[in-house]
Design a protein around this motif. Sequence first.
Motif, PDB file in Angstrom:
ATOM      1  N   GLU A  51       0.838  -1.198   0.000  1.00  0.00           N
ATOM      2  CA  GLU A  51       0.000   0.000   0.000  1.00  0.00           C
ATOM      3  C   GLU A  51       0.875   1.250   0.000  1.00  0.00           C
ATOM      4  O   GLU A  51       2.000   1.243   0.512  1.00  0.00           O
ATOM      5  N   ALA A  52       0.379   2.321  -0.568  1.00  0.00           N
ATOM      6  CA  ALA A  52       1.133   3.571  -0.665  1.00  0.00           C
ATOM      7  C   ALA A  52       1.384   4.163   0.718  1.00  0.00           C
ATOM      8  O   ALA A  52       0.528   4.102   1.608  1.00  0.00           O
ATOM      9  N   THR A  53       2.601   4.713   0.905  1.00  0.00           N
ATOM     10  CA  THR A  53       2.956   5.442   2.119  1.00  0.00           C
ATOM     11  C   THR A  53       3.542   6.791   1.708  1.00  0.00           C
ATOM     12  O   THR A  53       3.638   7.104   0.521  1.00  0.00           O
ATOM     13  N   ALA A  58       2.467   2.828  -3.996  1.00  0.00           N
ATOM     14  CA  ALA A  58       1.746   1.559  -4.018  1.00  0.00           C
ATOM     15  C   ALA A  58       2.351   0.633  -5.072  1.00  0.00           C
ATOM     16  O   ALA A  58       2.729   1.074  -6.159  1.00  0.00           O
ATOM     17  N   GLN A  59       2.458  -0.644  -4.734  1.00  0.00           N
ATOM     18  CA  GLN A  59       3.025  -1.623  -5.653  1.00  0.00           C
ATOM     19  C   GLN A  59       2.156  -2.877  -5.655  1.00  0.00           C
ATOM     20  O   GLN A  59       2.459  -3.862  -4.987  1.00  0.00           O
ATOM     21  N   PRO A  60       1.066  -2.848  -6.419  1.00  0.00           N
ATOM     22  CA  PRO A  60       0.182  -4.021  -6.448  1.00  0.00           C
ATOM     23  C   PRO A  60       0.821  -5.251  -7.070  1.00  0.00           C
ATOM     24  O   PRO A  60       0.398  -6.377  -6.800  1.00  0.00           O
ATOM     25  N   TRP A  61       1.872  -5.058  -7.891  1.00  0.00           N
ATOM     26  CA  TRP A  61       2.479  -6.185  -8.591  1.00  0.00           C
ATOM     27  C   TRP A  61       3.152  -7.171  -7.644  1.00  0.00           C
ATOM     28  O   TRP A  61       3.340  -8.346  -7.990  1.00  0.00           O
ATOM     29  N   THR A  62       3.529  -6.719  -6.439  1.00  0.00           N
ATOM     30  CA  THR A  62       4.208  -7.636  -5.504  1.00  0.00           C
ATOM     31  C   THR A  62       3.320  -8.824  -5.135  1.00  0.00           C
ATOM     32  O   THR A  62       3.825  -9.885  -4.771  1.00  0.00           O
ATOM     33  N   ALA A  63       2.003  -8.637  -5.231  1.00  0.00           N
ATOM     34  CA  ALA A  63       1.093  -9.747  -4.945  1.00  0.00           C
ATOM     35  C   ALA A  63       1.207 -10.854  -5.976  1.00  0.00           C
ATOM     36  O   ALA A  63       0.922 -12.021  -5.687  1.00  0.00           O
ATOM     37  N   VAL A 168       4.788 -16.192 -19.651  1.00  0.00           N
ATOM     38  CA  VAL A 168       4.206 -16.607 -18.376  1.00  0.00           C
ATOM     39  C   VAL A 168       2.720 -16.259 -18.442  1.00  0.00           C
ATOM     40  O   VAL A 168       2.311 -15.438 -19.259  1.00  0.00           O
ATOM     41  N   PRO A 169       1.904 -16.867 -17.612  1.00  0.00           N
ATOM     42  CA  PRO A 169       0.468 -16.563 -17.663  1.00  0.00           C
ATOM     43  C   PRO A 169       0.198 -15.068 -17.516  1.00  0.00           C
ATOM     44  O   PRO A 169       0.753 -14.405 -16.622  1.00  0.00           O
ATOM     45  N   ALA A 170      -0.633 -14.534 -18.380  1.00  0.00           N
ATOM     46  CA  ALA A 170      -0.904 -13.095 -18.385  1.00  0.00           C
ATOM     47  C   ALA A 170      -1.453 -12.618 -17.047  1.00  0.00           C
ATOM     48  O   ALA A 170      -1.194 -11.487 -16.627  1.00  0.00           O
ATOM     49  N   ALA A 171      -2.191 -13.470 -16.358  1.00  0.00           N
ATOM     50  CA  ALA A 171      -2.796 -13.077 -15.082  1.00  0.00           C
ATOM     51  C   ALA A 171      -1.753 -12.786 -14.019  1.00  0.00           C
ATOM     52  O   ALA A 171      -2.035 -12.070 -13.047  1.00  0.00           O
ATOM     53  N   TYR A 172      -0.534 -13.329 -14.182  1.00  0.00           N
ATOM     54  CA  TYR A 172       0.509 -13.157 -13.184  1.00  0.00           C
ATOM     55  C   TYR A 172       1.660 -12.286 -13.679  1.00  0.00           C
ATOM     56  O   TYR A 172       2.649 -12.089 -12.969  1.00  0.00           O
ATOM     57  N   ASP A 173       1.566 -11.776 -14.889  1.00  0.00           N
ATOM     58  CA  ASP A 173       2.680 -11.015 -15.458  1.00  0.00           C
ATOM     59  C   ASP A 173       2.579  -9.541 -15.068  1.00  0.00           C
ATOM     60  O   ASP A 173       1.495  -9.036 -14.740  1.00  0.00           O
ATOM     61  N   PHE A 174       3.703  -8.855 -15.111  1.00  0.00           N
ATOM     62  CA  PHE A 174       3.755  -7.417 -14.829  1.00  0.00           C
ATOM     63  C   PHE A 174       5.025  -6.857 -15.439  1.00  0.00           C
ATOM     64  O   PHE A 174       5.996  -7.590 -15.666  1.00  0.00           O
ATOM     65  N   PRO A 175       5.075  -5.567 -15.724  1.00  0.00           N
ATOM     66  CA  PRO A 175       6.263  -4.975 -16.356  1.00  0.00           C
ATOM     67  C   PRO A 175       7.484  -5.008 -15.428  1.00  0.00           C
ATOM     68  O   PRO A 175       7.357  -5.004 -14.197  1.00  0.00           O
ATOM     69  N   PHE A 176       8.649  -5.021 -16.042  1.00  0.00           N
ATOM     70  CA  PHE A 176       9.916  -4.953 -15.305  1.00  0.00           C
ATOM     71  C   PHE A 176      10.220  -3.492 -14.985  1.00  0.00           C
ATOM     72  O   PHE A 176      10.310  -2.654 -15.881  1.00  0.00           O
ATOM     73  N   ARG A 177      10.353  -3.189 -13.702  1.00  0.00           N
ATOM     74  CA  ARG A 177      10.552  -1.808 -13.259  1.00  0.00           C
ATOM     75  C   ARG A 177      11.931  -1.583 -12.646  1.00  0.00           C
ATOM     76  O   ARG A 177      12.129  -0.687 -11.840  1.00  0.00           O
ATOM     77  N   GLY A 178      12.891  -2.396 -13.048  1.00  0.00           N
ATOM     78  CA  GLY A 178      14.231  -2.279 -12.486  1.00  0.00           C
ATOM     79  C   GLY A 178      14.387  -3.154 -11.263  1.00  0.00           C
ATOM     80  O   GLY A 178      13.492  -3.911 -10.891  1.00  0.00           O
ATOM     81  N   CYS A 179      15.548  -3.045 -10.625  1.00  0.00           N
ATOM     82  CA  CYS A 179      15.837  -3.897  -9.476  1.00  0.00           C
ATOM     83  C   CYS A 179      16.505  -3.057  -8.394  1.00  0.00           C
ATOM     84  O   CYS A 179      16.399  -1.831  -8.394  1.00  0.00           O
ATOM     85  N   LEU A 180      17.185  -3.697  -7.460  1.00  0.00           N
ATOM     86  CA  LEU A 180      17.896  -2.985  -6.406  1.00  0.00           C
ATOM     87  C   LEU A 180      18.988  -2.130  -7.055  1.00  0.00           C
ATOM     88  O   LEU A 180      19.830  -2.643  -7.794  1.00  0.00           O
TER      89      LEU A 180
END
Length: 278
Positions: A51-53, A58-63, A168-180
């Motif tokens: 959730e946003a702070t 907010a990062q819904p993709w972590t789910a 990968v299944p579209a329902a679980y995919d999300f864009p790559f937003r970089g890493c550490l």
Amino acid sequence: MPGPPPELPVVVLDALMPTARRLVLNRRGSMVWDVESLRGRYAVKLGYPIEATADWPAQPWTALAPAREGAVLHRLGSEEIAYGEWEHGTWNIQPWRTGPDLHQVWEPCRTRGSTLSPGLGIALTCVDALAELHAKGWAHGDVQPAHFIVGPGRTHLIDLALARGGQVPAAYDFPFRGCLVHYEAPEISRSVLATGTAEATQPADVYALGASLLISATGRRAMRYPDDVPRPVQRQAVADGRRRAARIPGQLGELVEAMLSLTPEDRPTIDEVGKALS
């Protein structure tokens, strides 16, 4: 996720019938459990949205990350993998990998006054683990010291939720937003700053492995920026190529410098790194 961590989902309990369990991590939208059962020892990953702070968007993709990793591992041929959904997000079950990570193994090298040099053999096992993934046409996308588990028989490369190389299944995919950011290649940082997303690539993995070897051996990261500045400021330093004066002595140091080249085309491939070390 507010409140105490939940119990393992019923579907996971039914699949494993645990004899012992231990919560290893619960942060940034991810929980990891160490679970023992009569079938063996497993890592169970649970994802939930962030959730946003005031200082974290907010990062819904972590789910979705655990199921996405499960799908990636399945595509790579791993048989002891299960994944699915729970009330807060997704989960996966995979074999537990025993051993210290790369940063822990090289801790004696970082002790003040130490004359120990990082072992080329350990470095080569990390290279081999990444090379195995690259040979299958995939890029990891999140290479860092904690993701190389140096086991008694081999080194395992873990945490493949951001990997790219197949569907990968579209329902679980999300864009790559970089890493550490400590391990993010300049071209990745530039793309994330410009568009919010990037393309995980094998040359970026090579850069990240070089940065991982450097910080594990010396305690110093590759790029120069304060620890307490916002992530976009850190990324800008990486994008601008603000290298620090940190180097590993000897042959490994020369190789790491090549891996940290600011231009992807100037970096060796992971196979070339392996040949240089062996």
